[in-house]
Motif scaffolding. Structure first.
Motif, PDB file in Angstrom:
ATOM      1  N   ALA A  39       0.831  -1.213   0.000  1.00  0.00           N
ATOM      2  CA  ALA A  39       0.000   0.000   0.000  1.00  0.00           C
ATOM      3  C   ALA A  39       0.859   1.253   0.000  1.00  0.00           C
ATOM      4  O   ALA A  39       1.980   1.259   0.499  1.00  0.00           O
ATOM      5  CB  ALA A  39      -0.894  -0.009   1.234  1.00  0.00           C
ATOM      6  N   SER A  40       0.316   2.300  -0.574  1.00  0.00           N
ATOM      7  CA  SER A  40       0.942   3.621  -0.503  1.00  0.00           C
ATOM      8  C   SER A  40       0.485   4.291   0.785  1.00  0.00           C
ATOM      9  O   SER A  40      -0.601   3.996   1.284  1.00  0.00           O
ATOM     10  CB  SER A  40       0.518   4.483  -1.698  1.00  0.00           C
ATOM     11  OG  SER A  40       0.969   3.906  -2.886  1.00  0.00           O
ATOM     12  N   ALA A  51      10.851   9.406  13.368  1.00  0.00           N
ATOM     13  CA  ALA A  51      11.250   9.406  11.956  1.00  0.00           C
ATOM     14  C   ALA A  51      12.766   9.378  11.926  1.00  0.00           C
ATOM     15  O   ALA A  51      13.425  10.213  12.556  1.00  0.00           O
ATOM     16  CB  ALA A  51      10.714  10.633  11.239  1.00  0.00           C
ATOM     17  N   VAL A  52      13.323   8.392  11.234  1.00  0.00           N
ATOM     18  CA  VAL A  52      14.778   8.244  11.164  1.00  0.00           C
ATOM     19  C   VAL A  52      15.194   7.960   9.731  1.00  0.00           C
ATOM     20  O   VAL A  52      14.410   7.460   8.922  1.00  0.00           O
ATOM     21  CB  VAL A  52      15.284   7.108  12.087  1.00  0.00           C
ATOM     22  CG1 VAL A  52      15.045   7.440  13.550  1.00  0.00           C
ATOM     23  CG2 VAL A  52      14.669   5.776  11.735  1.00  0.00           C
ATOM     24  N   ASP A  53      16.442   8.284   9.447  1.00  0.00           N
ATOM     25  CA  ASP A  53      17.057   7.923   8.175  1.00  0.00           C
ATOM     26  C   ASP A  53      17.999   6.760   8.411  1.00  0.00           C
ATOM     27  O   ASP A  53      18.548   6.601   9.507  1.00  0.00           O
ATOM     28  CB  ASP A  53      17.830   9.104   7.592  1.00  0.00           C
ATOM     29  CG  ASP A  53      16.920  10.198   7.093  1.00  0.00           C
ATOM     30  OD1 ASP A  53      15.829   9.870   6.595  1.00  0.00           O
ATOM     31  OD2 ASP A  53      17.296  11.378   7.200  1.00  0.00           O
ATOM     32  N   GLY A  54      18.187   5.970   7.392  1.00  0.00           N
ATOM     33  CA  GLY A  54      19.086   4.835   7.511  1.00  0.00           C
ATOM     34  C   GLY A  54      19.176   4.125   6.176  1.00  0.00           C
ATOM     35  O   GLY A  54      19.156   4.762   5.118  1.00  0.00           O
ATOM     36  N   PHE A  55      19.235   2.818   6.241  1.00  0.00           N
ATOM     37  CA  PHE A  55      19.344   2.006   5.043  1.00  0.00           C
ATOM     38  C   PHE A  55      18.287   0.910   5.051  1.00  0.00           C
ATOM     39  O   PHE A  55      18.073   0.248   6.063  1.00  0.00           O
ATOM     40  CB  PHE A  55      20.725   1.354   4.949  1.00  0.00           C
ATOM     41  CG  PHE A  55      21.822   2.334   4.737  1.00  0.00           C
ATOM     42  CD1 PHE A  55      22.121   2.783   3.464  1.00  0.00           C
ATOM     43  CD2 PHE A  55      22.541   2.834   5.803  1.00  0.00           C
ATOM     44  CE1 PHE A  55      23.121   3.706   3.264  1.00  0.00           C
ATOM     45  CE2 PHE A  55      23.547   3.750   5.616  1.00  0.00           C
ATOM     46  CZ  PHE A  55      23.838   4.195   4.338  1.00  0.00           C
ATOM     47  N   ARG A  79      19.294   3.809   0.476  1.00  0.00           N
ATOM     48  CA  ARG A  79      19.018   4.738   1.570  1.00  0.00           C
ATOM     49  C   ARG A  79      17.510   4.780   1.775  1.00  0.00           C
ATOM     50  O   ARG A  79      16.750   4.649   0.824  1.00  0.00           O
ATOM     51  CB  ARG A  79      19.552   6.120   1.241  1.00  0.00           C
ATOM     52  CG  ARG A  79      21.083   6.142   1.241  1.00  0.00           C
ATOM     53  CD  ARG A  79      21.661   7.504   1.103  1.00  0.00           C
ATOM     54  NE  ARG A  79      22.029   8.309   2.240  1.00  0.00           N
ATOM     55  CZ  ARG A  79      22.459   7.935   3.426  1.00  0.00           C
ATOM     56  NH1 ARG A  79      22.496   6.690   3.734  1.00  0.00           N
ATOM     57  NH2 ARG A  79      22.829   8.796   4.339  1.00  0.00           N
ATOM     58  N   ALA A  80      17.123   4.998   3.015  1.00  0.00           N
ATOM     59  CA  ALA A  80      15.692   4.989   3.300  1.00  0.00           C
ATOM     60  C   ALA A  80      15.388   5.829   4.527  1.00  0.00           C
ATOM     61  O   ALA A  80      16.237   6.019   5.393  1.00  0.00           O
ATOM     62  CB  ALA A  80      15.202   3.561   3.525  1.00  0.00           C
ATOM     63  N   GLU A  87      -0.806   4.897  13.037  1.00  0.00           N
ATOM     64  CA  GLU A  87      -1.562   4.082  12.066  1.00  0.00           C
ATOM     65  C   GLU A  87      -0.709   3.006  11.400  1.00  0.00           C
ATOM     66  O   GLU A  87      -1.231   2.112  10.747  1.00  0.00           O
ATOM     67  CB  GLU A  87      -2.148   4.965  10.957  1.00  0.00           C
ATOM     68  CG  GLU A  87      -3.091   6.025  11.441  1.00  0.00           C
ATOM     69  CD  GLU A  87      -2.384   7.328  11.825  1.00  0.00           C
ATOM     70  OE1 GLU A  87      -3.105   8.301  12.099  1.00  0.00           O
ATOM     71  OE2 GLU A  87      -1.142   7.386  11.860  1.00  0.00           O
ATOM     72  N   GLY A  88       0.620   3.110  11.490  1.00  0.00           N
ATOM     73  CA  GLY A  88       1.508   2.150  10.848  1.00  0.00           C
ATOM     74  C   GLY A  88       2.864   2.760  10.565  1.00  0.00           C
ATOM     75  O   GLY A  88       3.240   3.775  11.133  1.00  0.00           O
ATOM     76  N   VAL A  89       3.582   2.141   9.644  1.00  0.00           N
ATOM     77  CA  VAL A  89       4.954   2.521   9.339  1.00  0.00           C
ATOM     78  C   VAL A  89       5.053   2.915   7.873  1.00  0.00           C
ATOM     79  O   VAL A  89       4.517   2.240   7.003  1.00  0.00           O
ATOM     80  CB  VAL A  89       5.917   1.343   9.631  1.00  0.00           C
ATOM     81  CG1 VAL A  89       7.349   1.711   9.298  1.00  0.00           C
ATOM     82  CG2 VAL A  89       5.789   0.894  11.071  1.00  0.00           C
ATOM     83  N   VAL A  90       5.764   4.018   7.607  1.00  0.00           N
ATOM     84  CA  VAL A  90       6.019   4.451   6.237  1.00  0.00           C
ATOM     85  C   VAL A  90       7.491   4.217   5.937  1.00  0.00           C
ATOM     86  O   VAL A  90       8.369   4.686   6.669  1.00  0.00           O
ATOM     87  CB  VAL A  90       5.661   5.942   6.032  1.00  0.00           C
ATOM     88  CG1 VAL A  90       5.995   6.372   4.613  1.00  0.00           C
ATOM     89  CG2 VAL A  90       4.194   6.188   6.342  1.00  0.00           C
ATOM     90  N   LEU A  91       7.755   3.464   4.869  1.00  0.00           N
ATOM     91  CA  LEU A  91       9.116   3.255   4.385  1.00  0.00           C
ATOM     92  C   LEU A  91       9.307   4.115   3.147  1.00  0.00           C
ATOM     93  O   LEU A  91       8.536   4.010   2.193  1.00  0.00           O
ATOM     94  CB  LEU A  91       9.348   1.794   3.998  1.00  0.00           C
ATOM     95  CG  LEU A  91       9.285   0.747   5.090  1.00  0.00           C
ATOM     96  CD1 LEU A  91       9.447  -0.637   4.478  1.00  0.00           C
ATOM     97  CD2 LEU A  91      10.343   0.996   6.130  1.00  0.00           C
ATOM     98  N   MET A  92      10.330   4.941   3.160  1.00  0.00           N
ATOM     99  CA  MET A  92      10.627   5.802   2.024  1.00  0.00           C
ATOM    100  C   MET A  92      11.983   5.372   1.457  1.00  0.00           C
ATOM    101  O   MET A  92      13.028   5.884   1.851  1.00  0.00           O
ATOM    102  CB  MET A  92      10.648   7.265   2.472  1.00  0.00           C
ATOM    103  CG  MET A  92       9.293   7.714   3.021  1.00  0.00           C
ATOM    104  SD  MET A  92       9.397   9.048   4.228  1.00  0.00           S
ATOM    105  CE  MET A  92       9.934   8.192   5.688  1.00  0.00           C
ATOM    106  N   ILE A  93      11.952   4.395   0.560  1.00  0.00           N
ATOM    107  CA  ILE A  93      13.164   3.816  -0.013  1.00  0.00           C
ATOM    108  C   ILE A  93      13.558   4.631  -1.235  1.00  0.00           C
ATOM    109  O   ILE A  93      12.732   4.869  -2.125  1.00  0.00           O
ATOM    110  CB  ILE A  93      12.934   2.345  -0.407  1.00  0.00           C
ATOM    111  CG1 ILE A  93      12.436   1.539   0.802  1.00  0.00           C
ATOM    112  CG2 ILE A  93      14.199   1.732  -0.984  1.00  0.00           C
ATOM    113  CD1 ILE A  93      11.860   0.192   0.456  1.00  0.00           C
ATOM    114  N   ALA A  94      14.807   5.057  -1.283  1.00  0.00           N
ATOM    115  CA  ALA A  94      15.283   5.858  -2.415  1.00  0.00           C
ATOM    116  C   ALA A  94      15.075   5.104  -3.723  1.00  0.00           C
ATOM    117  O   ALA A  94      15.428   3.935  -3.841  1.00  0.00           O
ATOM    118  CB  ALA A  94      16.758   6.193  -2.234  1.00  0.00           C
ATOM    119  N   GLY A  95      14.467   5.779  -4.694  1.00  0.00           N
ATOM    120  CA  GLY A  95      14.257   5.193  -6.012  1.00  0.00           C
ATOM    121  C   GLY A  95      13.053   4.271  -6.118  1.00  0.00           C
ATOM    122  O   GLY A  95      12.866   3.641  -7.152  1.00  0.00           O
ATOM    123  N   ALA A  96      12.253   4.178  -5.066  1.00  0.00           N
ATOM    124  CA  ALA A  96      11.077   3.306  -5.089  1.00  0.00           C
ATOM    125  C   ALA A  96       9.889   4.072  -4.501  1.00  0.00           C
ATOM    126  O   ALA A  96      10.076   5.014  -3.735  1.00  0.00           O
ATOM    127  CB  ALA A  96      11.333   2.034  -4.278  1.00  0.00           C
TER     128      ALA A  96
END
Length: 163
Positions: A39-40, A51-55, A79-80, A87-96
């Motif tokens: 899901a988006s 909110a954190v940055d990582g891989f 990188r992500a 409500e849940g978790v959002v993954l922001m993966i670079a290029g996806a």
């Protein structure tokens, strides 16, 4: 003339190896083609608890840390950013495309030392177990402060199913 035969032999071996790699990847994509796209993120979410940055390391079939999911933008490391919301978790993966792991899809959270093609220090990875179209999968993340991420994730994983 004495170098032509070994050169052609090496080129043929390299070509065979790359062909086998491509065929293996294609077979993996076919095997996972039945998994639905994640899901988006919804337009409106409450403020992030963390909110954190990582891989982003990988998403694998649950309890099979060498079976990488190879579809829907989950196939490659990168990188992500990770945002934990009530409500849940959002993954922001670079290029996806961004991925939303709804609270009711979350099954568990924990620490890991390794997954496919990645070994880190003791408990250096955070994994989130969730369901993707009825299939349990594990998503592995490497962040600077894994303890803080685990604590935030534990607040949104339903109590009765926490790992």
């Amino acid at each position: 003339m004495d170098r032509v035969t070994p050169t052609l032999t090496i080129l043929a071996i390299v070509l065979v190896v790359f062909t086998l790699i491509a065929l293996g990847w294609r077979a993996r994509r076919r095997r996972h083609a039945g998994l639905p796209a994640p899901a988006s993120p919804p337009a409106a979410l409450d403020d992030a608890l963390l909110a954190v940055d990582g891989f982003y390391v990988a998403t694998t079939i649950a309890d099979a840390p060498t079976d990488r999911v190879a579809v829907h933008g989950l196939a490659f490391r990168g990188r992500a950013g990770v945002a934990v919301h009530p409500e849940g978790v959002v993954l922001m993966i670079a290029g996806a495309p961004d991925v939303f792991l709804a609270r009711d899809a979350l099954v568990g959270v924990g620490r890991a030392t390794w997954t496919i093609d990645r070994v880190v220090g003791r408990d250096g990875l955070v994994f989130v177990r969730w369901t993707l179209g009825g299939t349990a999968v594990d998503t592995y993340l490497k962040v600077a402060d894994p303890d803080a991420l685990v604590v935030a994730l534990e607040t949104v994983v339903p109590e009765k199913e926490a790992a």
